[in-house]
Design an enzyme around this catalytic site. Sequence first.
Site, PDB file in Angstrom:
ATOM      1  N   GLU A 291       0.809  -1.226   0.000  1.00 48.93           N
ATOM      2  CA  GLU A 291       0.000   0.000   0.000  1.00 48.93           C
ATOM      3  C   GLU A 291       0.841   1.274   0.000  1.00 48.93           C
ATOM      4  OE1 GLU A 291      -3.893  -1.435   2.522  1.00 48.93           O
ATOM      5  OE2 GLU A 291      -2.132  -0.869   3.665  1.00 48.93           O
TER       6      GLU A 291
HETATM    7  C1  TNX Z   1      -4.528  -3.705   4.733  1.00 49.00           C
HETATM    8  S1  TNX Z   1      -3.091  -6.076   4.057  1.00 49.00           S
HETATM    9  C2  TNX Z   1      -3.251  -3.520   5.205  1.00 49.00           C
HETATM   10  C3  TNX Z   1      -3.064  -3.020   6.563  1.00 49.00           C
HETATM   11  C4  TNX Z   1      -4.361  -2.773   7.265  1.00 49.00           C
HETATM   12  C5  TNX Z   1      -5.352  -3.860   6.926  1.00 49.00           C
HETATM   13  C6  TNX Z   1      -6.640  -3.746   7.660  1.00 49.00           C
HETATM   14  C7  TNX Z   1      -1.916  -5.121   4.078  1.00 49.00           C
HETATM   15  C8  TNX Z   1      -0.706  -5.662   3.561  1.00 49.00           C
HETATM   16  N1  TNX Z   1      -2.105  -3.869   4.542  1.00 49.00           N
HETATM   17  O1  TNX Z   1      -2.276  -1.855   6.550  1.00 49.00           O
HETATM   18  O2  TNX Z   1      -4.115  -2.761   8.634  1.00 49.00           O
HETATM   19  O3  TNX Z   1      -5.594  -3.818   5.543  1.00 49.00           O
HETATM   20  O4  TNX Z   1      -7.448  -4.875   7.422  1.00 49.00           O
END
Ligand code: TNX
Length: 485
Positions: A291
Amino acid sequence: MTLIPAPVSHIAGDGSFTIAPETRVAAPSAARPVAEYLAEWLRKSTGFAVPVAVGPASRGDISCGLEPGHPPNGYRLEADPTGIRITASDTAGLFAGVQTLRQLVPIAADADSGWSVPATTITDFPRFAYRGAMLDVARHFFGVDDVKRFIDAIALLKFNVLHLHLTDDQGWRLEIDGWPRLTSHGGSTQVGGGGGGFYTQADYSDIVDFARSRFVTIVPEIDVPGHTNSALASYPELTCDGQAPGLYEGIEVGFSSLCIDSERTYEFVADVLGQVAALTPGPWIHIGGDEALATPADDYIRFIDRASGIAAATGKTVIGWHEMGRSAGLPAGTIGEYWSFTTPEGDAADLSRRFVDNGGSLIMAPGDVAYLDMKYDASSALGLEWAKGPTSLEDAYGWDPADIVPGVEEADILGIEGPLWTETVTTLAEAERMAFPRIAALAEIAWSPRRERDFAGFADRMAGLGEHLSALGIAFERTPNVPWR
Ligand code: TNX
């Protein structure tokens, strides 16, 4: 037999073994720590003295024996009226057998039969080498004792990895020499306010040592280049404009980035990863990479090319979330952690296959079934819903890691993981209740041979496990369609 995860095979015998005041645990000296662990647990359960005898077993003992010929981490457990014998080729296998025994011993003595274990022969070994849970200690901080309790709880289900998500926008949780503000400032917050916290390096080593006593390997994650607001707020030199952002206590993602073209960024990454690797005896280091929405696409690739090399130079095998597959420069053998859905979206499948093509493997953590931070149902007080809505126990049980990414087969999969993100989770009891019972479904997928999944049979066994969880003081959600006792 009400075991989770289900063993490879079990054959019922005649009669039972009754644990009595004179019962001993016998083991060779090489297996003494496992024998002591078993004896300590038996003492707490039964109130008997349960001495440990180092040396050959006698009639009436519970014995732990090492012998060649068992698969890695596998074991055989034989119970009959003359005793209980657990044998394995390594102490990790013995420990797994002991976890099986913990589920076979009743939670209370029966008025007629006492502490009796039915006669059985169990042969068992894991499907996957990596059976992980992840705890996000960044969004909300969990202290050393909480983490140890969580490790104890997952060890019962034969998990052998705890991935600690140590850094994120809302908090930096591990002390780094030479960068004191990461923790003094960046560690002072968490989601929703109320202060944060951090581990000193001694605290972290304490967690690692405890985990090792439970045959659990700690995988530390330092998430870069996004998810870094707590670091940027602590050291403005890590930003491109030299301005430190404020600390952050919300739950948005994707707004922070290290400065990709600054050499200081790579000194920081090298310093942090070098210290984390030195403190971590396990073979893996996780560098996140998810992300990174505030990092331009080209910059992201350049950064991951370089940061993954810095991580590999510590001597560890690098793990990253599957987005890191965008980099063509990953060190050979880098492991990808898949977090798209059971039906892959966007380029998730293609990016994930690149890790395999590069000599690595995958950890499967599909968001719609393995994420332990999703609501159980629409009425759940805790949890998020972005991963295709709530995740029931049936959802958590009804998938297979080898059916997700086309072209990725059993042998390409290192294992699975259940991530427990903690935006909405503030205490250990809440964490346990989000994890259990779904994490038991993940344990079975990770350990047991691939079979047709019979939810009704699993739910019956889950009801039995629920009694053990209650006896251990582990909180769990009383999900529907389980005949909880
Ligand atoms: C996605 S899954 C994220 C996290 C968040 C989560 C909440 C991923 C690699 N990153 O930063 O905490 O969703 O469900």
